[in-house]
Design a protein around this motif. Structure first.
Motif, PDB file in Angstrom:
ATOM      1  N   GLY A 105      49.519  -6.999 -45.399  1.00 62.19           N
ATOM      2  CA  GLY A 105      48.531  -7.668 -44.548  1.00 62.19           C
ATOM      3  C   GLY A 105      48.867  -7.558 -43.081  1.00 62.19           C
ATOM      4  N   GLY A 109      48.856 -17.204 -42.204  1.00 56.87           N
ATOM      5  CA  GLY A 109      48.165 -16.038 -42.741  1.00 56.87           C
ATOM      6  C   GLY A 109      48.931 -14.736 -42.637  1.00 56.87           C
ATOM      7  N   ASN A 147      51.718 -12.125 -43.820  1.00 57.94           N
ATOM      8  CA  ASN A 147      52.405 -11.869 -45.083  1.00 57.94           C
ATOM      9  C   ASN A 147      53.560 -10.897 -44.928  1.00 57.94           C
ATOM     10  N   ASN A 153      42.864 -17.270 -34.855  1.00 52.15           N
ATOM     11  CA  ASN A 153      41.553 -17.191 -35.516  1.00 52.15           C
ATOM     12  C   ASN A 153      41.037 -15.761 -35.551  1.00 52.15           C
ATOM     13  N   GLN A 184      43.058 -13.782 -38.112  1.00 55.29           N
ATOM     14  CA  GLN A 184      42.721 -14.175 -39.478  1.00 55.29           C
ATOM     15  C   GLN A 184      41.364 -13.615 -39.899  1.00 55.29           C
ATOM     16  N   LYS A 185      40.381 -13.699 -39.010  1.00 57.50           N
ATOM     17  CA  LYS A 185      39.046 -13.207 -39.354  1.00 57.50           C
ATOM     18  C   LYS A 185      39.060 -11.701 -39.612  1.00 57.50           C
ATOM     19  N   TYR A 215      41.251 -10.172 -41.078  1.00 60.30           N
ATOM     20  CA  TYR A 215      41.813  -9.978 -42.417  1.00 60.30           C
ATOM     21  C   TYR A 215      41.107 -10.824 -43.475  1.00 60.30           C
ATOM     22  N   GLY A 216      39.863 -11.210 -43.189  1.00 58.50           N
ATOM     23  CA  GLY A 216      39.036 -11.854 -44.188  1.00 58.50           C
ATOM     24  C   GLY A 216      39.317 -13.318 -44.424  1.00 58.50           C
ATOM     25  N   MET A 217      40.073 -13.949 -43.539  1.00 55.25           N
ATOM     26  CA  MET A 217      40.334 -15.384 -43.654  1.00 55.25           C
ATOM     27  C   MET A 217      39.326 -16.157 -42.810  1.00 55.25           C
ATOM     28  N   GLU A 218      39.301 -17.466 -42.994  1.00 58.62           N
ATOM     29  CA  GLU A 218      38.274 -18.274 -42.326  1.00 58.62           C
ATOM     30  C   GLU A 218      38.453 -18.331 -40.817  1.00 58.62           C
ATOM     31  N   GLY A 219      39.686 -18.414 -40.342  1.00 61.26           N
ATOM     32  CA  GLY A 219      39.915 -18.496 -38.905  1.00 61.26           C
ATOM     33  C   GLY A 219      39.295 -19.722 -38.280  1.00 61.26           C
ATOM     34  N   ASN A 236      41.033 -22.554 -37.182  1.00 58.56           N
ATOM     35  CA  ASN A 236      41.964 -23.405 -36.455  1.00 58.56           C
ATOM     36  C   ASN A 236      41.264 -23.971 -35.222  1.00 58.56           C
TER      37      ASN A 236
END
Length: 726
Positions: free
Chosen positions: A34, A69, A71, A433, A436-437, A439-443, A445
């Motif tokens: 990641g 987030g 890894n 944020n 994270q976005k 990499y497909g995360m909500e982001g 914060n």
């Protein structure tokens, strides 16, 4: 660009003989790795991992990285300075480990077989284990570490290092040390699975000297020397047994510059494990956007990212060309350039089964340089956009990006997660944020952008505004400097109409911090002085004067005091007053904490009248141990530093354009070395000297600008101090 050879397996005997099953190939690691995070300015610090202000990594810190987030972590690491090679080099050089005078290189066999300290290996292992326990991957590298490899990618011919004279090199000695270090490291970690990767260098050749025609050339002949260092690394790891037979190994482009990646691709080292167990590494710091801290005649700093341009500060927009007076949308760091460069890396390496890591990337936060609230907001939004753009393109091209994080929380930082105060909080949620976005995360914060922008927007009161400067030491026993700086412009640049300066300030009692070193007298700790400094003229000449001396004076905790410093009070009477560039205050001390509130700085005319130079409606630039915020004044207020009983010892600095002069006392005659390193750990100037009993000074010359660390070593004694180069 076509690749010539990518390490076709020259033997499968090593793998067949191993009792360990083959680990997954490098391409299989990219997706689970990641996005990555550097634990910077810690394990790579020569000799002492806490010397640059960061504590040793804890389980809480590692968990915070994982929770954010990331890894995979990259652990920049020192080996040479934790081996007996350092001791031998000190002895061979008359009491100094300075990298600029290896008079013994190539002469003694015992210098080529260093032994890493067992306790240090265990300390590194503890950090590796904490990360792997969280399910993360770890890249363990060999970092700068006194430049034993990184600064010596050449053969024989003297390398004219700035400030330290000509340095000859035996690449055979470097290669032997590389083999010896990695044989020990790989053997120690041989049972670890694919979650542990090894990187053989950091930024080889990055500290090559600069001349009028540019930096010392890195050509194919030097690439072959570097390839020899990689061959030694690979052979040692593959011969160490266990999972090292097929562990993923990483090698770096010269200087880790993307422009030099083709040179690595056409001289790719052979791997006894066969194809598929190696990665390539480059770094990404588009200079004008990421690191530049002063405009030059050839180009300006880029504050505002593409798509978020300022309408009032056009010359600092991303891609501004000083010659055409227009925006270049293909400039280094723009979305177009990122997309093109990352696509080329994919074609050059990834498409041929060799994944790429961006081992370091980032851009400084310029909260102290941008005083206009609207522009500051654009800058902060743009930084997040930049990080997101890099991460998005990395993921799309099968590249693993690692953000650079030094732990610093002052102006100019690249820190995302705090760690220096024992708390692990998100310092830069907007950048996180964006990562994270990608990499497909909500982001999701909570943003702190508005608080950063609005902290200067303090209501005006009858008593006006002032600046509250907070000083927080970062090291245990080294003298540090807290700097407040005012960059002058317009009519304020002409100080020749004044005969001196007036400063109004107050303070509250500070502590000398907990004295954690039982071997030292805690009475030695505290602040030594506050100095007013000034830089003038085209050469940025440096002048300073004492405002407060800790042995004699202290600020009142509740009542403002006025201090007048005339030009005749300066240690050297200032010249170039009609073209002053900056004025400021330096607070020198060891383990100092506390606050000072400053109402204003005025110019004093010959008739005794005064004119405001700065009354702090906007936050000034601070660095080192100092941070600041604008506050409303109410007559009683808060305030500043109080003297402690005894004087602290340490460095005093004069910084001029192109040079830094360090002044210090020595208790005995000894040989020493002075070194300047930038925020990425790169050596930018170095010099040997002979210290005598009493007062000494040593001057380093450098064309670099921005934040740096000065290290002065005399025998076993070391002083470390942050400095802002002009």
């Amino acid at each position: 660009m076509r690749l010539n050879t990518f390490g076709i397996a020259c033997s499968s005997l090593l793998m067949a003989a191993s009792a360990f099953a083959a680990l997954p190939k490098a391409t299989a690691l990219v997706e689970p790795m990641g996005m990555g995070y550097n634990i910077g300015n810690t394990m790579e610090v020569p000799e002492n991992p806490t010397a640059w202000g960061n504590p040793l990594p804890t389980a809480g810190y590692i968990k915070a990285i994982k929770a954010a987030g990331f890894n995979t972590v990259r652990i920049p690491c020192a080996w040479y300075s934790h081996s007996d090679a350092l001791t031998k080099d000190i002895a061979a050089n008359g009491g100094t480990a300075d990298n600029g005078s290896y008079t013994h290189v190539g002469k003694a066999a015992d210098f080529t077989t260093p032994t890493i300290d067992a306790a240090w290996l265990k300390q590194v292992k503890d950090v590796v284990d904490m990360a792997i326990a969280e399910g993360m991957y770890v890249v363990l590298n060999s970092h700068w570490d006194e430049g034993w490899l990184e600064d010596r990618v050449y053969e024989g011919t003297a390398n004219p290092r700035s400030g330290s004279g000509d340095i000859a090199n035996s690449s055979a000695t470097v290669k032997a040390r590389q083999a010896a270090f990695w044989a020990q490291i790989a053997s120690y970690f041989k049972d670890y699975d694919e979650h542990l990767l090894f990187a053989g260098a950091n930024e080889p050749g990055v500290n090559d000297p600069w001349g009028s025609s540019g930096q010392w050339a890195f050509d194919n002949s030097r690439m072959q020397i570097l390839k020899g260092y990689y061959d030694a690394f690979i052979t040692s790891v593959r011969s160490a047994g266990g999972n090292n037979d097929t562990r993923t190994l990483i090698v770096q482009a010269p200087r880790t510059e993307m422009d030099n990646a083709p040179m690595l691709s056409t001289s790719w080292p052979t791997d006894p494990a066969g194809e598929g167990y190696m990665m390539a590494e480059v770094h990404y710091y588009p200079y004008q956007y990421s690191l530049m801290t002063a405009d030059e005649d050839w180009g300006t700093q880029f504050y505002y990212y593409t798509g978020l341009a300022s309408t009032t500060d056009n010359t600092h927009n991303m891609g501004w060309n000083v010659y055409s007076k227009s925006i270049d949308n293909s400039a280094l760091g723009t979305p177009n350039q990122i997309k093109k460069a990352f696509g080329e890396l994919k074609t050059m390496f990834c498409d041929k089964g060799i994944p790429v890591i961006i081992g370091e990337l980032g851009a400084i936060k310029r909260t102290g340089q941008i005083t206009d609230a609207a522009n500051l907001k654009l800058h902060l939004q743009g930084r997040a956009l930049f990080y997101g753009e890099v991460a998005k393109n990395a993921k799309a091209n099968g590249i693993v990006p690692y953000v650079w994080d030094t732990g610093a929380e002052d102006d100019g930082n690249m820190t995302i997660i705090t760690r220096q105060k024992g708390t692990y909080e998100i310092l830069d949620p907007d950048v996180l944020n964006a990562l994270q976005k990608a990499y497909g995360m909500e982001g999701n914060n909570k943003s702190n952008l508005d608080s950063l922008v609005n902290e200067n927007e303090v209501p005006e009161t009858a008593d006006g505004k002032g600046v509250l400067v907070t000083y927080t030491s970062k090291t245990a026993d080294s003298s540090e400097t807290g700097t407040l700086r005012i960059n002058l412009s317009g009519a304020n640049k002409d100080l020749s109409k004044y005969v001196g300066l007036e400063i109004r300030m107050k303070g509250e009692v500070a502590t000398a911090g907990p004295c954690t070193n039982a071997a030292k007298d805690c009475g030695e700790y505290g602040w030594t002085s506050m100095d007013l400094f000034m830089m003038t003229g085209s050469s940025w000449d440096w002048f300073d004067a004492n405002v407060l001396e800790q042995a004699d004076q202290q600020l009142d905790a509740t009542t403002f005091q006025t201090f007048k410093i005339m030009w005749t009070d300066f240690r050297t009477e200032p010249t170039g007053l009609n073209s002053a560039n900056a004025i400021g205050l330096n607070l020198y001390g060891t383990q100092v904490s506390g606050t000072i509130t400053i109402d204003y700085i005025k110019g004093i005319k010959a008739d005794g009248s005064t004119v405001i130079i700065d009354d702090f409606d906007k936050k000034p630039s601070t660095e080192g141990t100092a941070s600041s915020k604008i506050v409303a004044l109410s007559g009683s207020g808060s305030s500043a530093i109080k003297a402690v009983a005894a004087k602290a010892t340490g460095l005093r600095l004069n910084v001029a354009q192109g040079s830094v002069t360090a002044m210090f006392n020595a208790n005995r005659a000894t040989r020493g070395t002075a070194m300047l390193m930038n925020s990425m750990g790169q050596v930018i100037a170095q010099k040997n000297f002979n210290a005598h009993v009493g007062a000494n000074e040593v001057q380093l010359s450098t064309s670099a600008r921005g934040a740096a660390v000065l290290i002065v070593k005399m025998g076993s004694q070391k002083s470390v101090q942050q400095v802002r180069l002009r």
